[in-house]
Write an enzyme that holds these catalytic residues in place. Sequence first.
Site, PDB file in Angstrom:
ATOM      1  N   ASP A  32       0.849  -1.191   0.000  1.00  0.00           N
ATOM      2  CA  ASP A  32       0.000   0.000   0.000  1.00  0.00           C
ATOM      3  C   ASP A  32       0.890   1.248   0.000  1.00  0.00           C
ATOM      4  O   ASP A  32       2.086   1.159   0.306  1.00  0.00           O
ATOM      5  CB  ASP A  32      -0.874  -0.030   1.267  1.00  0.00           C
ATOM      6  CG  ASP A  32      -1.619   1.274   1.460  1.00  0.00           C
ATOM      7  OD1 ASP A  32      -2.355   1.678   0.531  1.00  0.00           O
ATOM      8  OD2 ASP A  32      -1.464   1.904   2.524  1.00  0.00           O
ATOM      9  N   ASP A  57      -0.214   5.303   0.942  1.00  0.00           N
ATOM     10  CA  ASP A  57      -0.380   6.282   2.025  1.00  0.00           C
ATOM     11  C   ASP A  57      -0.581   5.576   3.361  1.00  0.00           C
ATOM     12  O   ASP A  57      -1.468   4.736   3.498  1.00  0.00           O
ATOM     13  CB  ASP A  57      -1.564   7.206   1.718  1.00  0.00           C
ATOM     14  CG  ASP A  57      -1.437   8.560   2.402  1.00  0.00           C
ATOM     15  OD1 ASP A  57      -0.607   8.696   3.315  1.00  0.00           O
ATOM     16  OD2 ASP A  57      -2.175   9.480   2.011  1.00  0.00           O
ATOM     17  N   ASP A  88      -1.332  -0.450   5.973  1.00  0.00           N
ATOM     18  CA  ASP A  88      -1.595   0.115   7.315  1.00  0.00           C
ATOM     19  C   ASP A  88      -3.073   0.075   7.682  1.00  0.00           C
ATOM     20  O   ASP A  88      -3.433   0.407   8.802  1.00  0.00           O
ATOM     21  CB  ASP A  88      -1.134   1.570   7.377  1.00  0.00           C
ATOM     22  CG  ASP A  88      -2.017   2.462   6.503  1.00  0.00           C
ATOM     23  OD1 ASP A  88      -2.052   2.230   5.270  1.00  0.00           O
ATOM     24  OD2 ASP A  88      -2.703   3.357   7.040  1.00  0.00           O
TER      25      ASP A  88
END
Lengths: 259, 259
Positions: free
Chosen positions: B10, B12, B211
């Site tokens: 991923d 951001d 995240d």
Amino acid sequence: MRNYKLFVLDLDGTMYRGEEKIAEAPVFIKELNKRGQDYVFLTNNATKTPQDVVNHLAKFDILTQPEKVYTTSVAAARFLTKMKKSPTVYVVGEAALANSLREAGCQLVSEEKDLGRCDFVVMGLDRQITYDKLAKAALAVRAGATFISTNADKALPTERGLLPGNGSLTAVVRTATGIEPTYIGKPEPFMLEMIMEEKGLAQEDILMIGDNYETDILAGIRAGVDTAIVFTGFTTQGDLEHVHEQPTYQWESLLDAFC
Amino acid sequence: MRNYKLFVLDLDGTMYRGEEKIAEAPVFIKELNKRGQDYVFLTNNATKTPQDVVNHLAKFDILTQPEKVYTTSVAAARFLTKMKKSPTVYVVGEAALANSLREAGCQLVSEEKDLGRCDFVVMGLDRQITYDKLAKAALAVRAGATFISTNADKALPTERGLLPGNGSLTAVVRTATGIEPTYIGKPEPFMLEMIMEEKGLAQEDILMIGDNYETDILAGIRAGVDTAIVFTGFTTQGDLEHVHEQPTYQWESLLDAFC
């Protein structure tokens, strides 16, 4: 039929269909005037002022006065100023909504720095919608402003087809913040309750008349008043087979009121 | 840890936080390069081209190539052209989405008269949204176009606060039409399945790293691949107490991959 003190009339689908005349509607209003039967108009539309509605009705030979027209813009302004004197408001909507709020004493804010101190965010149909307007509404709601929407109408019948209604635009801020708004318009009973309070009328004094079971009739049922559905617009007689609570009366046209 | 053939990363919250560096991320990528460990980036963002992503990563000393970047714009284009050759599409979105669709051979339409013959409506985040774009999308979906949305992200973290994400804008057309779109991005497994197919990899070859439990980890779980959550962004260790299915690994930072 009982002797009602006030007929509350929906507009689109009941008094006309978009730009199309409903022949019985002007006859019906003339007859009410002749009989001295009081009436008002109740619309979820927040983009028209009462005077705009009067002008539109005149095109169909229905002559009335702005004092007889209750829009969700006018009702939203009353709702806010009843909850707080001179509230600060971030508004998404067209001119009629902003004007109603301003006339009722609301202080409209638009700058980013003022969003954190808004008492209310009010959303009404805005065909000049921008991402920045939606972003500011979301920021103000997240910062604690009470979230109000003029109405939950999902789609808007137009000559182009069914276009997004205010309930669909409101869904942006609802989804982005996870916060449900308070809706002012039908099927919520608020506007009918406001009219009863203003005119000092009881539930048994009122008949709510409209073409849409999901908005007009449910608003009447929730406000505890009698209801008449007229099959000149959205809801068909067949649709009523599937509903839990029936309207008090079913009319082919408004003239059935005099039968 | 198992010997994965491909790390899917991923962006951001995992490789950076908005405009803020995550110190371990460039060290992690250099170490992967040194070890010959293959990796790709996977983002729900439909407003950036792969080259835009490469340029943004370079600001954080992460050097990579556009071929390693999978955006929902690129994935949406593959999805459509896999379902139909040279489909006609009405697109709501920014330049990166329209360009990806055009490059993949889609024929983009914009005139009202063409909405009735659209194969697809594709919605991606559009910060130049207008009522007319939303109206046209609703008309085309109602006329039978298959409704696709790049991603269901409700809110977008920015320096102004949480602004409406593409899932919130998509809600306008979803609410107005009553039709649910097919979402391309995480947590749907489609992009991971596309990568596996393209690279000839099996589920056990892949580790999905991110995240956000709700998007990155759920996408991995739904695609049947192993997952690693890294606590440098959205999801906290505490949040995981409430989830049904745990990620395969929990990392304080990306460098835990080498422990």
